[in-house]
Enzyme design. Structure first.
Site, PDB file in Angstrom:
ATOM      1  N   HIS A 138      37.081  44.972  39.736  1.00 23.26           N
ATOM      2  CA  HIS A 138      37.716  44.469  40.950  1.00 23.26           C
ATOM      3  C   HIS A 138      38.353  45.631  41.717  1.00 23.26           C
ATOM      4  O   HIS A 138      38.911  46.550  41.121  1.00 23.26           O
ATOM      5  CB  HIS A 138      38.781  43.439  40.603  1.00 23.26           C
ATOM      6  CG  HIS A 138      39.273  42.672  41.778  1.00 23.26           C
ATOM      7  ND1 HIS A 138      38.573  41.620  42.321  1.00 23.26           N
ATOM      8  CD2 HIS A 138      40.384  42.814  42.545  1.00 23.26           C
ATOM      9  CE1 HIS A 138      39.231  41.137  43.354  1.00 23.26           C
ATOM     10  NE2 HIS A 138      40.344  41.853  43.518  1.00 23.26           N
TER      11      HIS A 138
ATOM     12  N   SER B   1      38.671  40.386  48.481  1.00 24.89           N
ATOM     13  CA  SER B   1      39.507  39.656  47.529  1.00 24.89           C
ATOM     14  C   SER B   1      40.208  38.497  48.225  1.00 24.89           C
ATOM     15  O   SER B   1      39.550  37.635  48.799  1.00 24.89           O
ATOM     16  CB  SER B   1      40.488  40.631  46.864  1.00 24.89           C
ATOM     17  OG  SER B   1      41.074  40.052  45.723  1.00 24.89           O
TER      18      SER B   1
ATOM     19  N   ASP C 250      34.699  41.953  36.482  1.00 23.73           N
ATOM     20  CA  ASP C 250      35.781  41.463  37.326  1.00 23.73           C
ATOM     21  C   ASP C 250      36.020  40.000  36.982  1.00 23.73           C
ATOM     22  O   ASP C 250      35.067  39.215  36.928  1.00 23.73           O
ATOM     23  CB  ASP C 250      35.370  41.610  38.794  1.00 23.73           C
ATOM     24  CG  ASP C 250      36.385  41.075  39.785  1.00 23.73           C
ATOM     25  OD1 ASP C 250      37.461  40.614  39.369  1.00 23.73           O
ATOM     26  OD2 ASP C 250      36.104  41.134  40.997  1.00 23.73           O
TER      27      ASP C 250
END
Length: 307
Positions: free
Chosen positions: A279, A156, A249
């Site tokens: 996610h 991320s 996501d």
């Protein structure tokens, strides 16, 4: 009850329903938001792997790293940046992941305790990333790390920091061997198809990403800087990349766009999409078999690229 896109798999739907039942709203404070990630991680991760050597080292008074060595002797390394929207997460939240990746890949993982926003806005995290890379190269011999086989990566926001650090390294004439990017955000735009389709109810929300970007960049001009909005760069000459993405996501299309740009620049890249996942799924091997598969894929990539 939340109605989910048909692509969400049964395990993910069960997880989301449980989250929405027991944690129906976002934490009101940054302190609670940060604590929330630390609290859920044991239930996501399961058992952590024992390693022969785990050491913490100080890079400078504001920066430390933890080195996870899977075996004695000279070995390659992955400089790793944890996720958490630039505002939360730590070496501690991702300790188990670094242990598992080291054990599965045979590669030393060097986890960076970079400064968080909003206390330290952009470019503090990228400064820390580059400082950690320089320190790792300078101390490679004492750490039994092969300086010619250093990769960079993160999940991320950590993926975003990885790309920015890699670009700084290229500017400095430092060649790295590979990049592992797990659902990385590439710019502060929120108008892709995946942002629109998965804006609410799929763990990471459109609103949360906007708030994280704002906290990280502070000022509007920072959000447009090419070391924050990393998609606005020339990627020629970068090392081979694996980009892992979750189908459901908001950041799915960020990774897809990055993969396209990499290919256009001649960078060897694999974009690996995990159907029905959300996610942060990469951090959930105790809940999702897809997380275990993705971690195994990441470990294979590191092993094949660096060994």
């Amino acid at each position: 009850m939340q109605t989910y896109n048909r692509q969400v798999n049964a395990n993910v739907q069960a997880y989301l329903e449980n989250v929405h039942t027991h944690h129906p709203s976002a934490p009101a404070t940054m302190e609670a938001f940060r604590k929330g990630l630390l609290d859920v991680m044991p239930g996501w991760s399961g058992e952590k792997t024992a390693l022969p050597l785990v050491v913490q080292r100080l890079v400078n008074p504001n920066l430390s790293v933890t080195v996870y060595s899977p075996q004695p002797g000279i070995q390659p390394a992955l400089l790793y940046f944890h996720g958490g929207g630039w505002v939360r997460g730590s070496v501690a939240t991702h300790d188990w992941l670094c242990r598992n990746l080291a054990a599965q890949s045979g590669v030393a993982i060097v986890s960076v305790e970079y400064r968080l926003s909003p206390e330290h806005v952009f470019p503090a995290a990228v400064d820390d990333g580059f400082d950690a890379l320089l320190w790792l190269r300078d101390n490679a011999v004492s750490l039994d790390i092969d300086v010619q086989r250093i990769a960079i990566g993160g999940d991320s926001s950590g993926g975003n920091i990885s790309i920015a650090t890699l670009l700084r390294a290229r500017e400095a004439g430092i060649a790295l061997a590979a990049q592992l990017l797990i659902y990385p955000p590439i710019e502060a735009r929120f108008d892709t198809a995946s942002y629109n389709t998965y804006a609410e109810g799929y763990h990471l929300t459109h609103q949360t990403m906007q708030r994280c970007w704002q906290a990280y960049t502070g000022q509007e001009e920072n959000a447009r800087h090419p070391q924050a909005a990393v998609i606005h760069n020339d990627f020629r000459g970068l090392p081979p990349a694996l980009i892992i993405a979750a189908e459901c996501d908001p950041l799915r299309d960020d990774g897809r766009q990055l993969a396209t740009r990499y290919r256009q620049a001649g960078v060897p890249v694999q974009y690996s999409l995990y159907p029905g996942t959300i996610h942060a799924f990469f951090l959930m091997p105790a809940l999702l078999p897809e997380a275990r598969e993705a971690q195994q894929e990441a470990a294979r990539f590191l092993r094949d690229t660096l060994q």
